[in-house]
Scaffold this motif. Structure first.
Motif, mmCIF file in Angstrom:
data_model
loop_
_atom_site.group_PDB
_atom_site.id
_atom_site.type_symbol
_atom_site.label_atom_id
_atom_site.label_comp_id
_atom_site.label_asym_id
_atom_site.label_seq_id
_atom_site.Cartn_x
_atom_site.Cartn_y
_atom_site.Cartn_z
ATOM 1 N N ARG A 68 61.436 -12.822 -47.444
ATOM 2 C CA ARG A 68 60.051 -12.840 -46.958
ATOM 3 C C ARG A 68 59.992 -13.319 -45.511
ATOM 4 N NH1 ARG A 68 57.968 -15.422 -50.745
ATOM 5 N NH2 ARG A 68 56.956 -13.694 -51.873
ATOM 6 N N ASP A 69 60.748 -14.367 -45.164
ATOM 7 C CA ASP A 69 60.747 -14.871 -43.786
ATOM 8 C C ASP A 69 61.166 -13.774 -42.807
ATOM 9 O OD1 ASP A 69 59.952 -17.381 -44.572
ATOM 10 O OD2 ASP A 69 61.948 -18.277 -44.476
ATOM 11 N N VAL A 70 62.231 -13.070 -43.153
ATOM 12 C CA VAL A 70 62.748 -12.022 -42.270
ATOM 13 C C VAL A 70 61.769 -10.853 -42.180
ATOM 14 C CG1 VAL A 70 64.568 -10.284 -42.002
ATOM 15 C CG2 VAL A 70 65.166 -12.651 -42.601
ATOM 16 N N PHE A 71 61.255 -10.423 -43.328
ATOM 17 C CA PHE A 71 60.420 -9.230 -43.347
ATOM 18 C C PHE A 71 59.014 -9.494 -42.815
ATOM 19 C CE2 PHE A 71 62.571 -5.968 -46.307
ATOM 20 C CZ PHE A 71 63.788 -6.210 -45.683
ATOM 21 N N GLU A 72 58.491 -10.696 -42.987
ATOM 22 C CA GLU A 72 57.188 -11.004 -42.401
ATOM 23 C C GLU A 72 57.244 -10.868 -40.879
ATOM 24 O OE1 GLU A 72 56.059 -14.867 -43.783
ATOM 25 O OE2 GLU A 72 54.931 -14.079 -45.502
ATOM 26 N N LEU A 73 58.333 -11.356 -40.296
ATOM 27 C CA LEU A 73 58.487 -11.265 -38.847
ATOM 28 C C LEU A 73 58.655 -9.813 -38.420
ATOM 29 C CD1 LEU A 73 58.774 -12.645 -36.114
ATOM 30 C CD2 LEU A 73 61.231 -12.903 -36.578
ATOM 31 N N LYS A 74 59.470 -9.061 -39.163
ATOM 32 C CA LYS A 74 59.685 -7.658 -38.816
ATOM 33 C C LYS A 74 58.401 -6.857 -38.961
ATOM 34 C CE LYS A 74 63.679 -5.688 -39.855
ATOM 35 N NZ LYS A 74 64.375 -5.675 -38.553
ATOM 36 N N TYR A 75 57.628 -7.120 -40.008
ATOM 37 C CA TYR A 75 56.345 -6.413 -40.170
ATOM 38 C C TYR A 75 55.407 -6.749 -39.009
ATOM 39 C CZ TYR A 75 56.262 -3.898 -44.660
ATOM 40 O OH TYR A 75 56.428 -2.971 -45.658
ATOM 41 N N LYS A 76 55.382 -8.008 -38.618
ATOM 42 C CA LYS A 76 54.509 -8.409 -37.510
ATOM 43 C C LYS A 76 54.903 -7.687 -36.231
ATOM 44 C CE LYS A 76 52.996 -12.480 -34.893
ATOM 45 N NZ LYS A 76 53.134 -13.963 -34.740
ATOM 46 N N ASN A 77 56.221 -7.613 -35.972
ATOM 47 C CA ASN A 77 56.701 -7.007 -34.731
ATOM 48 C C ASN A 77 56.664 -5.477 -34.754
ATOM 49 O OD1 ASN A 77 57.218 -9.554 -33.681
ATOM 50 N ND2 ASN A 77 59.367 -9.561 -34.312
ATOM 51 N N GLU A 78 56.731 -4.889 -35.940
ATOM 52 C CA GLU A 78 56.897 -3.441 -36.039
ATOM 53 C C GLU A 78 55.697 -2.735 -36.687
ATOM 54 O OE1 GLU A 78 60.918 -2.406 -37.450
ATOM 55 O OE2 GLU A 78 61.492 -4.483 -37.029
ATOM 56 N N GLN A 79 54.634 -3.478 -36.942
ATOM 57 C CA GLN A 79 53.472 -2.900 -37.626
ATOM 58 C C GLN A 79 52.882 -1.723 -36.856
ATOM 59 O OE1 GLN A 79 52.451 -3.996 -40.580
ATOM 60 N NE2 GLN A 79 50.533 -2.895 -40.865
ATOM 61 N N VAL A 80 52.753 -1.865 -35.549
ATOM 62 C CA VAL A 80 52.170 -0.784 -34.747
ATOM 63 C C VAL A 80 53.040 0.458 -34.831
ATOM 64 C CG1 VAL A 80 51.574 -0.038 -32.419
ATOM 65 C CG2 VAL A 80 50.952 -2.343 -33.182
ATOM 66 N N ALA A 81 54.351 0.280 -34.752
ATOM 67 C CA ALA A 81 55.274 1.410 -34.836
ATOM 68 C C ALA A 81 55.191 2.075 -36.202
ATOM 69 C CB ALA A 81 56.704 0.938 -34.556
ATOM 70 N N MET A 82 55.050 1.266 -37.249
ATOM 71 C CA MET A 82 54.914 1.822 -38.597
ATOM 72 C C MET A 82 53.655 2.672 -38.701
ATOM 73 S SD MET A 82 55.945 -1.181 -41.284
ATOM 74 C CE MET A 82 57.480 -2.097 -41.167
ATOM 75 N N LEU A 83 52.550 2.156 -38.177
ATOM 76 C CA LEU A 83 51.286 2.894 -38.240
ATOM 77 C C LEU A 83 51.374 4.201 -37.463
ATOM 78 C CD1 LEU A 83 48.790 -0.082 -37.836
ATOM 79 C CD2 LEU A 83 49.057 1.359 -39.867
ATOM 80 N N GLU A 84 52.042 4.164 -36.310
ATOM 81 C CA GLU A 84 52.205 5.379 -35.524
ATOM 82 C C GLU A 84 53.050 6.398 -36.273
ATOM 83 O OE1 GLU A 84 53.843 3.946 -31.895
ATOM 84 O OE2 GLU A 84 51.896 3.397 -31.035
ATOM 85 N N LYS A 85 54.042 5.927 -37.007
ATOM 86 C CA LYS A 85 54.918 6.817 -37.747
ATOM 87 C C LYS A 85 54.193 7.522 -38.895
ATOM 88 C CE LYS A 85 59.124 7.106 -36.122
ATOM 89 N NZ LYS A 85 59.800 8.412 -35.897
ATOM 90 N N THR A 86 53.154 6.885 -39.445
ATOM 91 C CA THR A 86 52.464 7.507 -40.579
ATOM 92 C C THR A 86 51.891 8.866 -40.201
ATOM 93 O OG1 THR A 86 50.382 6.343 -40.100
ATOM 94 C CG2 THR A 86 51.890 5.279 -41.638
ATOM 95 N N ALA A 87 51.290 8.963 -39.026
ATOM 96 C CA ALA A 87 50.708 10.239 -38.589
ATOM 97 C C ALA A 87 51.799 11.274 -38.357
ATOM 98 C CB ALA A 87 49.882 10.037 -37.323
ATOM 99 N N GLU A 88 52.897 10.849 -37.742
ATOM 100 C CA GLU A 88 54.002 11.775 -37.457
ATOM 101 C C GLU A 88 54.616 12.320 -38.744
ATOM 102 O OE1 GLU A 88 58.584 11.331 -35.987
ATOM 103 O OE2 GLU A 88 57.077 10.167 -34.883
ATOM 104 N N ILE A 89 54.878 11.424 -39.696
ATOM 105 C CA ILE A 89 55.520 11.849 -40.940
ATOM 106 C C ILE A 89 54.531 12.616 -41.814
ATOM 107 C CG2 ILE A 89 56.606 10.999 -43.064
ATOM 108 C CD1 ILE A 89 57.925 8.827 -41.338
ATOM 109 N N GLN A 90 53.254 12.242 -41.770
ATOM 110 C CA GLN A 90 52.232 13.002 -42.500
ATOM 111 C C GLN A 90 52.241 14.457 -42.049
ATOM 112 O OE1 GLN A 90 49.432 11.663 -44.907
ATOM 113 N NE2 GLN A 90 50.078 13.754 -45.312
ATOM 114 N N ASP A 91 52.330 14.676 -40.758
ATOM 115 C CA ASP A 91 52.350 16.038 -40.228
ATOM 116 C C ASP A 91 53.595 16.785 -40.696
ATOM 117 O OD1 ASP A 91 51.443 18.164 -38.286
ATOM 118 O OD2 ASP A 91 53.397 17.678 -37.424
ATOM 119 N N LYS A 92 54.740 16.123 -40.687
ATOM 120 C CA LYS A 92 55.981 16.773 -41.119
ATOM 121 C C LYS A 92 55.892 17.191 -42.589
ATOM 122 C CE LYS A 92 58.966 14.049 -38.012
ATOM 123 N NZ LYS A 92 59.204 15.103 -37.013
#
Length: 262
Positions: A68-92
């Motif tokens: 949880r410690d590791v992933f909470e930090l990664k989610y915080k740092n990478e949340q924007v990138a994850m959200l951006e990826k949703t549109a890209e992968i949705q299109d694919k």
């Protein structure tokens, strides 16, 4: 009757689900019972921050807190990138996978019913990809390469279609997912090669599929499991006959399949 084609939705994975899945996949009892994949090696290779902090003698809750410690930090740092990826992968998925669904349903001689539900792909931090055939959900790493996005989608949806097909043939009384090392779990994993590598499907999603490597290398009664599966597929007069024949093979050789294929 108009054929139902399910929607595919792409969303960011729930953090807590992600944490729990990785934690449970590092549990020594799970690793001892299920050797079908090198789960721990994959997790530590994907997330080296965990490899130096987690020991086999730790209690499950200790491991969960570290994850949880590791992933909470990664989610915080990478949340924007994850959200951006949703549109890209949705299109694919909309462009490549959705057009393949009617062909896949035809392969299984299955009409998709509305009550089966739609399909959801979750993006998170995963070194291998879980699924739930009951709810038609699967999870992948949000940075998965394009080829593997398509391959993973077809692989997991193949499981969903098989599950509904098997239910239509035999019913399914259990209230949980088919689990390793049950015969239905082996059936799910062993038929992805012949059913997804048809000419019709490969013309739409041109990414050859393979089952687990050990199904091509283990020897059972002088043949590899995949040699048997491929011969059943070629010789069967219908998908129903193929599934029945393969399931009987798995039941008859289950002990040896577990010993040699994990």
């Amino acid at each position: 009757m108009t054929e139902v084609i399910p929607e595919i939705y792409v969303k960011v994975s729930d953090l807590e689900f992600n944490v729990n899945f990785v934690t449970n996949s590092l549990n020594p009892d799970f690793l001892k019972q299920n050797s079908s994949l090198p789960f721990q090696d994959r997790i530590f290779r994907a997330f080296p921050e965990l490899s130096g902090r987690i020991r086999s003698d730790m209690m499950n809750e200790e491991v969960r807190n570290i994850v949880r410690d590791v992933f909470e930090l990664k989610y915080k740092n990478e949340q924007v990138a994850m959200l951006e990826k949703t549109a890209e992968i949705q299109d694919k998925l909309n462009r490549v996978i959705v057009p393949a669904l009617p062909v896949l349903f035809q392969e299984f001689n299955l009409s998709w019913k509305k009550e089966y539900g739609d399909i959801t792909c979750y993006l998170g931090l995963y070194s291998f990809f879980p699924r739930k055939v009951f709810t038609k959900e699967y999870w992948i790493h949000y940075l998965t390469k394009e080829e593997y996005i398509y391959k993973a989608a077809m692989h997991e949806i193949n499981h969903f279609v098989l599950f509904e097909k098997w239910k239509s043939m035999h019913g399914y009384a259990k209230v949980r997912e088919p689990e390793h090392p049950e015969p239905l779990w082996f059936l799910e994993e062993m038929i992805v090669d012949p059913t997804l590598n048809t000419k019709a499907l490969q013309e739409i999603v041109p990414y050859p599929q393979k089952a687990y490597e050990q199904f091509y290398t283990a020897s059972i009664q002088g043949r590899t499991p995949q040699e048997c599966i491929q011969s059943y597929y070629m010789e069967s007069g219908s998908i129903e006959e193929f599934l029945e024949h393969t399931y009987r093979y798995i039941e008859d050789n289950l002990k040896e399949l577990i010993e040699k294929c994990g």
